[in-house]
Design a protein around this motif. Sequence first.
Motif, PDB file in Angstrom:
ATOM      1  N   GLY A 170       0.823  -1.207   0.000  1.00 53.33           N
ATOM      2  CA  GLY A 170       0.000   0.000   0.000  1.00 53.33           C
ATOM      3  C   GLY A 170       0.857   1.257   0.000  1.00 53.33           C
ATOM      4  N   MET A 171       0.170   2.386   0.018  1.00 53.48           N
ATOM      5  CA  MET A 171       0.838   3.674  -0.187  1.00 53.48           C
ATOM      6  C   MET A 171       1.903   3.988   0.860  1.00 53.48           C
ATOM      7  N   GLU A 172       1.633   3.778   2.140  1.00 53.20           N
ATOM      8  CA  GLU A 172       2.587   4.222   3.153  1.00 53.20           C
ATOM      9  C   GLU A 172       3.925   3.482   3.045  1.00 53.20           C
ATOM     10  N   GLY A 224      -5.397   6.992 -14.036  1.00 51.22           N
ATOM     11  CA  GLY A 224      -5.527   5.583 -14.448  1.00 51.22           C
ATOM     12  C   GLY A 224      -4.211   4.873 -14.727  1.00 51.22           C
ATOM     13  N   LEU A 225      -3.070   5.438 -14.294  1.00 46.19           N
ATOM     14  CA  LEU A 225      -1.793   4.736 -14.525  1.00 46.19           C
ATOM     15  C   LEU A 225      -1.579   3.641 -13.493  1.00 46.19           C
ATOM     16  N   ILE A 226      -2.101   3.856 -12.317  1.00 43.35           N
ATOM     17  CA  ILE A 226      -2.026   2.813 -11.303  1.00 43.35           C
ATOM     18  C   ILE A 226      -3.416   2.600 -10.722  1.00 43.35           C
ATOM     19  N   ALA A 227      -3.616   1.446 -10.104  1.00 45.89           N
ATOM     20  CA  ALA A 227      -4.915   1.167  -9.507  1.00 45.89           C
ATOM     21  C   ALA A 227      -4.686   0.433  -8.207  1.00 45.89           C
ATOM     22  N   GLU A 237      -7.466  -6.771  -1.538  1.00 44.84           N
ATOM     23  CA  GLU A 237      -6.208  -7.287  -0.998  1.00 44.84           C
ATOM     24  C   GLU A 237      -5.420  -6.178  -0.320  1.00 44.84           C
ATOM     25  N   HIS A 238      -5.978  -5.691   0.753  1.00 39.71           N
ATOM     26  CA  HIS A 238      -5.265  -4.761   1.633  1.00 39.71           C
ATOM     27  C   HIS A 238      -4.749  -3.505   0.944  1.00 39.71           C
ATOM     28  N   GLY A 239      -5.425  -3.067  -0.074  1.00 44.05           N
ATOM     29  CA  GLY A 239      -5.056  -1.791  -0.668  1.00 44.05           C
ATOM     30  C   GLY A 239      -3.737  -1.804  -1.408  1.00 44.05           C
TER      31      GLY A 239
END
Length: 608
Positions: free
Chosen positions: A427-429, A476-479, A484-486
């Motif tokens: 995920g992002m963090e 829309g380049l990433i999703a 599944e947990h982001g």
Amino acid sequence: MFDSRANASALLHSVFGFNAFRPGQQEIVDAVLAGENVLAVMPTGSGKSLCYQLPAIARPGLTLVVSPLIALMRDQVRALTAAGVAAGSLNSGNDPAENSRVMSLLRRRELRLLYVAPERLARPDTVETLAESNVVMMAIDEAHCVSQWGHDFRPEYLTLGNLARQIGGRLQTLAFTATADAPTRNDIVDKLFASPPRVFVRSFDRPNLRLAFKPKERSSRQVLSFVRSHEAESGIVYCASRRKVEELAQALKAAGISALPYHAGLDKAVRDANQDAFQQQDGVVMTATVAFGMGIDKPDVRFVCHADLPANVEAYYQEIGRAGRDGLAADTLTLYSLGDMQLRRMQIEQGESPDERKRIERQRLGALLSLAEAPRCRRQTLLAYFGEPSQPCGNCDLCQEGVERFDGTIDAQKAMSAIVRTGERFGMEHLVALLLGERTENILKFNHDRLPTFGVGNGRKAGEWRSIFRQLSATGLIAQDLMEHGRWWVTDEGWQVLKGKATIELRKDMATGAAGKPSQRDRKAAAASAVVGEVDSVLFDALKALRTRLAQEQKVPAYVVFSDRTLAELATHKPTSTRAFREIHGVGDAKLERYGAAFLEVVQQHAR
Ligand code: ADP
Ligand code: ZN
């Protein structure tokens, strides 16, 4: 033979005064008249009620309309009665006289539509009465209330699936909602229908709503200047807290605007009085928390301003959707800050929802943040969230004013290679920590400090990287995979950029509070242009004055007499005969008879 389709369009004209169906209505009406069970997902303001009201009138028997919103029931019953349709409601707000009117119409089997609150339907005496009343159809409004995924869950809705059996017989069932996402939709089908219904999903585009976002600077000033640009128009200002509601209502009042507060902390009597004033008078600005919610059925709300970031994209869409239900131009502005984003995130994490639901909440918040920071057309970004591809709209701040951008290809490549190098599993963090070169517990645990991407992003702050992830998602380049947990993954378009075959522009002001340019739009012209031709504003004002007088005499909201659209058309086409008058939008037989002479008189006087 009885041709129900021809009959339907005749009723559309003679009862409702509309010349044509809105997109989507005809298919639904046809399916209903053919006896099918239907689930219709349509955005607010697209005209859901007509889809059950018209078939209810076109065929014999009684239609039950289930709605949780008493104010809305009252308005609809009033509007139907004004159009000459025998309609009534059973709810706790009725006085005894109204109740006995409804019961006697029911007993004589003259009632065509009966609005009922769901808790009322759980009562045995109600069920008994209905069993005797030739109920042929049940239309369930706000059907998402049956779903525990949404914020409007109402347990009484769960009993509706059984009602047909209880009142003895087959009951054609229709469900309507403006909530678009897939988990809610599946829940509705499961809980309200014995077998899968016909499903209709309308486009979520509301082209008459202008979309704009701005970073907060001095938010009360920004709100004031936005509200001022809508002089004498009805609007809603949403705030995240009760205290801010009170403060802003004061500030607006001090500036000479007729603003009223609304939040759950006010006395019910005050709340009701303020809501009535908003519904019935022209030009009231409601300053409110989201407690001022679903029941608002005022078609001529001309603007919605979010003084704070809404809770998520669903909430945003619902809340702005309360503007411009009459189809005329309406304006929206959402203010946001980094602090707002953090607050909303915290509310989710510290909330008591089960994990599965938190995931959905995070996804909805992420989609809203992407929208706030979208580098291209807001509407394209918003509709993409609802699964609808579209073109730049020309009616949002980014289409109209643009935004300062830079070639973000290298940043995008760094972010996407962080995703790919870690196996599209994080995920992002975690990804931000990787880019910044932070040795967090997880980075060390997965040996991510040995990756070539480790630390390549240390020229930027964490907040900037988060913004870049959101912008990449908005384009829309990433999703993100929320089941599944982001975890983030790179789409085909993303790979084009990653391989250097395409470039990407990102916006410069990344949620750092940088200023947006002032809007220079001529709203009045836009509103008028929704009606073909030139609106004569002197005549429009004269018609409006007559409408106000009639509405006061009859103690109904102004739009029950005629909508803004009707007045705008009258002030454009200036009909002089009854026949020409009859062709105006919103003029049916009942209204022609009741109001035609008075309005024609004003038009004629104006011509002289
Ligand atoms: P919602 O989908 O939010 O329930 P409503 O049923 O309240 O929307 O309709 C929104 C507005 O659109 C109302 O003012 C209604 O009178 C108007 N409307 C509905 N159908 C038509 C039509 N075919 N032509 C013109 N106006 C319509
Ligand atoms: Zn746009």
